[in-house]
Design a protein around this motif. Structure first.
Motif, PDB file in Angstrom:
ATOM      1  N   ARG A 127     -17.729   1.992   1.973  1.00 39.35           N
ATOM      2  CA  ARG A 127     -16.317   2.319   1.861  1.00 39.35           C
ATOM      3  C   ARG A 127     -15.639   1.650   0.655  1.00 39.35           C
ATOM      4  NH1 ARG A 127     -17.716   3.865   6.326  1.00 39.35           N
ATOM      5  NH2 ARG A 127     -16.890   4.282   8.320  1.00 39.35           N
ATOM      6  N   GLN A 128     -16.420   1.050  -0.214  1.00 41.56           N
ATOM      7  CA  GLN A 128     -15.855   0.354  -1.370  1.00 41.56           C
ATOM      8  C   GLN A 128     -15.209   1.299  -2.370  1.00 41.56           C
ATOM      9  OE1 GLN A 128     -15.535  -3.074  -1.522  1.00 41.56           O
ATOM     10  NE2 GLN A 128     -16.176  -2.679   0.585  1.00 41.56           N
ATOM     11  N   SER A 129     -15.546   2.579  -2.302  1.00 37.79           N
ATOM     12  CA  SER A 129     -14.929   3.544  -3.212  1.00 37.79           C
ATOM     13  C   SER A 129     -13.426   3.681  -2.960  1.00 37.79           C
ATOM     14  CB  SER A 129     -15.603   4.908  -3.055  1.00 37.79           C
ATOM     15  OG  SER A 129     -15.423   5.398  -1.728  1.00 37.79           O
ATOM     16  N   TYR A 130     -12.981   3.288  -1.776  1.00 33.98           N
ATOM     17  CA  TYR A 130     -11.550   3.363  -1.457  1.00 33.98           C
ATOM     18  C   TYR A 130     -10.724   2.523  -2.429  1.00 33.98           C
ATOM     19  CZ  TYR A 130      -7.141   2.707   0.974  1.00 33.98           C
ATOM     20  OH  TYR A 130      -5.816   2.659   1.278  1.00 33.98           O
ATOM     21  N   TRP A 131     -11.254   1.392  -2.841  1.00 33.89           N
ATOM     22  CA  TRP A 131     -10.493   0.459  -3.674  1.00 33.89           C
ATOM     23  C   TRP A 131     -10.342   0.945  -5.108  1.00 33.89           C
ATOM     24  CZ3 TRP A 131      -7.901  -2.225  -0.502  1.00 33.89           C
ATOM     25  CH2 TRP A 131      -8.439  -2.584   0.726  1.00 33.89           C
ATOM     26  N   ALA A 132     -11.018   2.054  -5.457  1.00 32.89           N
ATOM     27  CA  ALA A 132     -10.847   2.654  -6.785  1.00 32.89           C
ATOM     28  C   ALA A 132      -9.586   3.521  -6.852  1.00 32.89           C
ATOM     29  CB  ALA A 132     -12.073   3.489  -7.148  1.00 32.89           C
ATOM     30  N   ASN A 133      -8.973   3.784  -5.707  1.00 37.74           N
ATOM     31  CA  ASN A 133      -7.728   4.558  -5.677  1.00 37.74           C
ATOM     32  C   ASN A 133      -6.604   3.776  -6.360  1.00 37.74           C
ATOM     33  OD1 ASN A 133      -8.711   6.786  -4.180  1.00 37.74           O
ATOM     34  ND2 ASN A 133      -8.517   5.615  -2.286  1.00 37.74           N
ATOM     35  N   SER A 134      -5.563   4.483  -6.717  1.00 37.06           N
ATOM     36  CA  SER A 134      -4.419   3.824  -7.372  1.00 37.06           C
ATOM     37  C   SER A 134      -3.692   2.908  -6.381  1.00 37.06           C
ATOM     38  CB  SER A 134      -3.452   4.872  -7.904  1.00 37.06           C
ATOM     39  OG  SER A 134      -2.812   5.546  -6.837  1.00 37.06           O
ATOM     40  N   ARG A 135      -2.971   1.971  -6.927  1.00 35.46           N
ATOM     41  CA  ARG A 135      -2.193   1.054  -6.080  1.00 35.46           C
ATOM     42  C   ARG A 135      -1.138   1.805  -5.279  1.00 35.46           C
ATOM     43  NH1 ARG A 135      -1.122  -4.318  -9.733  1.00 35.46           N
ATOM     44  NH2 ARG A 135      -3.314  -4.873  -9.936  1.00 35.46           N
ATOM     45  N   ALA A 136      -0.585   2.857  -5.873  1.00 36.02           N
ATOM     46  CA  ALA A 136       0.421   3.654  -5.163  1.00 36.02           C
ATOM     47  C   ALA A 136      -0.194   4.348  -3.946  1.00 36.02           C
ATOM     48  CB  ALA A 136       1.040   4.688  -6.098  1.00 36.02           C
ATOM     49  N   LYS A 137      -1.404   4.847  -4.079  1.00 39.25           N
ATOM     50  CA  LYS A 137      -2.088   5.497  -2.952  1.00 39.25           C
ATOM     51  C   LYS A 137      -2.385   4.488  -1.851  1.00 39.25           C
ATOM     52  CE  LYS A 137      -5.446   8.397  -1.108  1.00 39.25           C
ATOM     53  NZ  LYS A 137      -5.340   8.018   0.258  1.00 39.25           N
ATOM     54  N   ILE A 138      -2.886   3.319  -2.228  1.00 38.77           N
ATOM     55  CA  ILE A 138      -3.190   2.283  -1.239  1.00 38.77           C
ATOM     56  C   ILE A 138      -1.914   1.809  -0.560  1.00 38.77           C
ATOM     57  CG2 ILE A 138      -4.092  -0.055  -0.941  1.00 38.77           C
ATOM     58  CD1 ILE A 138      -6.138   0.627  -3.153  1.00 38.77           C
ATOM     59  N   ALA A 139      -0.838   1.630  -1.324  1.00 40.41           N
ATOM     60  CA  ALA A 139       0.445   1.224  -0.737  1.00 40.41           C
ATOM     61  C   ALA A 139       0.962   2.302   0.214  1.00 40.41           C
ATOM     62  CB  ALA A 139       1.465   0.943  -1.832  1.00 40.41           C
ATOM     63  N   GLY A 140       0.797   3.570  -0.155  1.00 44.60           N
ATOM     64  CA  GLY A 140       1.192   4.660   0.728  1.00 44.60           C
ATOM     65  C   GLY A 140       0.384   4.663   2.008  1.00 44.60           C
TER      66      GLY A 140
END
Length: 137
Positions: free
Chosen positions: A64-77
């Motif tokens: 699931r480490q690919s999740y952290w490649a998302n933008s900060r805005a996506k993770i914050a959302g």
């Protein structure tokens, strides 16, 4: 933080303990004296614990480490969806059952179940590809 220092359940236990401490301090000093009745104070605990339950697994699992490649805005959302889902799910459950005369422990457990399920469901809905390998099994 070294993932290998503790097993997954150890990181989860530490995160949940810290989240419970923060939530209880928030209840004690901010929400309790002002607006939140005692019967609804578990909402803050559930809301603050829900990101820990979801994100420890995402952080710990190699697939699931690919999740952290998302933008900060996506993770914050995603975090916003998780927190909102937990708050809404636990609040709706407590509003529905608090007057039934059930023991406080049981009402808190039911609210946790619904709050955590709704928050995880919203996280899964926004990140279906993250769990695609488990659906194929």
């Amino acid at each position: 933080m070294d993932k290998e220092r503790l097993p997954r359940w150890g990181w989860l236990l530490i995160g949940l303990f810290l989240a419970a401490m923060v939530a209880n301090l928030l209840n004690l000093f901010v929400l309790g004296p002002t607006v939140l009745p005692v019967a609804y104070r578990s909402i803050t605990v559930i809301t603050i614990m829900s990101p820990v339950l979801i994100y420890v697994g995402v952080w710990y699992d190699e697939e699931r480490q690919s999740y952290w490649a998302n933008s900060r805005a996506k993770i914050a959302g995603d975090v916003l969806f998780v927190v909102t889902g937990a708050a809404l799910g636990s609040a709706i459950t407590l509003v529905a059952i608090v007057g039934f005369g059930l023991p406080t422990f049981l009402t808190d457990i039911l609210a946790m179940g619904v709050g955590f399920l709704l928050s995880w469901g919203l996280f899964w809905w926004r990140n279906q590809g993250l769990y695609a390998d488990e659906l194929d099994r």
